[in-house]
Design an enzyme around this catalytic site. Sequence first.
Site, mmCIF file in Angstrom:
data_model
loop_
_atom_site.group_PDB
_atom_site.id
_atom_site.type_symbol
_atom_site.label_atom_id
_atom_site.label_comp_id
_atom_site.label_asym_id
_atom_site.label_seq_id
_atom_site.Cartn_x
_atom_site.Cartn_y
_atom_site.Cartn_z
ATOM 1 C CD GLU A 104 -9.600 8.749 -94.996
ATOM 2 O OE1 GLU A 104 -10.244 8.016 -95.732
ATOM 3 O OE2 GLU A 104 -8.369 8.636 -94.811
ATOM 4 C CD GLU A 148 -6.303 2.804 -93.021
ATOM 5 O OE1 GLU A 148 -6.945 3.123 -94.031
ATOM 6 O OE2 GLU A 148 -5.490 3.573 -92.450
#
Length: 764
Positions: A356, A636
């Site tokens: 990502e 996260e």
Amino acid sequence: MPSHHHAWSADLIAPDDDFAGAPLLRKEFALDDGHGAVTSATLFVTAHGIVEPSINGVPVSDEVLTPGWSSYEWRLRYRTHDVTRLLSSGSSVLGLALGNGWFRGRLGWSGKGAFYGSELAALAELHVTFEDGHRQVVGTDSSWRSGPSATTANDLYDGQSIDARLESRAWTVPGAELTGWVGVHSVEHDPARLQPYAGPAVRRQEVLKPVRVWTSPAGATLVDFGQNLVGWLRFTVQGPAGTEIVVRHAEVLENDELGTRPLRSAAATDRFVLSGDQDSFEPTKTFHGFRYAEVTGWPGELAADSLEAVVVHSELRRTGTFECSDDLLNQLHRNVVWGLKGNFLDVPTDCPQRDERLGWTGDIAAFAPTAAYLYDVSGFLDDWLADVDAEQQHADGLVPFVVPDVLKYVDAPSSFPAPESTAIWSDAAAWVPWALWRAYGDRDALARHYPAMTAHARRVESLLSETDLWDTGFQFGDWLDPQAPPDDPIKAKADNGVVATACYHRTLRQVAAAAEVLGRPDDAGYFSALADRVRSAFRKHYVSDGRITSDCATVYALAIEFDLLEGQDRQDAGDRLAQLAQENGWRVSTGFAGTPFVTGALSSTGHLDAAYNLLLERQCPSWLYPVTMGATTVWERWDSMLPDGTINPGEMTSFNHYALGAVADWMHRTIGGIAPLEPGYSRVLVEARPGGGLTWARSGLDTPHGRVETSWTVDGDAFALEVTVPEGVSASVRLPGPDGDSAAEVGAGTHRYTATIAGGPEHG
């Protein structure tokens, strides 16, 4: 921003053979005769891919991963280097080593790469000036040669493979006979794209030694560097020729083995083949997010001094510090700092380890004020905002989810919405420039970013319902609300229309204020009036009897902090927010939207104790839960690792995301007590508000005008504060306790205050 652009005459050249994605390009040249000594030599260089320039085998600089990642369609940055000391009389070799980088490597989670082009290429010009004023230019053109390097594979996600048996320095030596070398060809490109860097280059920043080397239950050799970091391993080793050392990287262990599942498809694996002699390896064409490495194939015994981890990020100057009497809070703060370092690698990314590593706009929208305190990020974010501007100009004012916007080239999963402006994420076009303006007071920077701010504000205006609410279309909303299902992070309690309308109101106020600063009264009036309309609509449709639609922490936090309420409504919202926080056992109940603002909403409505209770809670979900689990960066998800030590079962989790670390902004302002009253801290608000059982705190900030420092202690009900203010700055000092409203205005120097606070330090 550098004011002058270099006028290029060279060609962008590509090798006739790709050479495994790591070609070498070279040009041998002699200095022109009869003009006296060389007085200066400057190299201008960029690439499609990444480039490592050298002269006679000596690296031109210590920068890595140049020219980084920008919106290549419209902006390709180049570096300028003084190379006077590297030129030798007689012949020299100008060398360029290329790699895939962001231009051609994999990006995102599609498994695909080469979104910007299929060929690696380089552009370089060496300008030499002699004593008599004569100039000689050596530039990339069709006379260059290309050949193979010792790198046999390279990708930012998957790692780098180096075969030391292929290593040769011959290519750096004038007159060398090179076999297997071929020509180059020129590649068409638009010179208007070429721009000097506005921000800093990426460099090696520090080196960490292993804290532990051991054998796992499955027999793997594991190395722990004690810190989740971003970079690569570096080592010198000798072993039988053809021996392959394989290094896999991961952020965490699971069941005492390397926990690679969160990396998804990113291999994060480096391979090194030994030559038989002493070999030195450093994989500078990739980077990994890791704390642990698994090493196989090492000849002999791997010891703690056998290898080191090199920390790599953009060159940033540390400006802000914070520490206090609570060790867990200090570790949380260190985790925020390391999260910034790992994700400020040329582009402000969501995460640095999995497939990502994209410039998600929502993450930096939330984190920009924190970043701008901790480091001087003015140049770094200024450069990124130029990409935001370029992307939105070519998308009719739409600020995409990620910048640079590589997702526009990816076949989105069917669950993904058609691209459209979205609250918080697209709001980065306003929130980030505004955070920079507050931190640094640079009017020119605000003027540069103003067109993107207004383009975003006008586009969202066209998306409002007839009711003046932003309540249609896709929203991430309060993304990763801890009470949303692990596999459906978008299912938040907070109503999307409430969140988006509140965020848009904040954007409009910032754009109107920016227009005011820049002397644009028409714009200021227009956006101010629109903000008033949106505010009335919010109150009419979403606020009733002291409750806000969807009645959860995030909607109250945003309504309070974004100035959508007044009088009794505001107090009711604060009271309700404190009640919800208490009913939830002080555990966090907000996602991306609410988390940066919830402690501030509590402390600004008279619930300082509740804000501290929330900050100091250790049960999951909370800011300190990951710290109690040994985290060295911000996660996260609140529960990226579960209490039993297993990794969150969702498809998406990372142990190095800075967004939820945005609470550090509240720590700086409220515990440390340093906030800007005027942009750039020409006036400073010093308002430390002790609580949570803390007995002392110390903060310091290098402002554009000099260093501001605060230090306080609490002993029983006695509060003592010391404040240092630099020349040319005034501070408004507000003390806690009953005397809190009386502010002292002070100038440069060190000032001491005492006050009595009710009840002394308590933590409920």
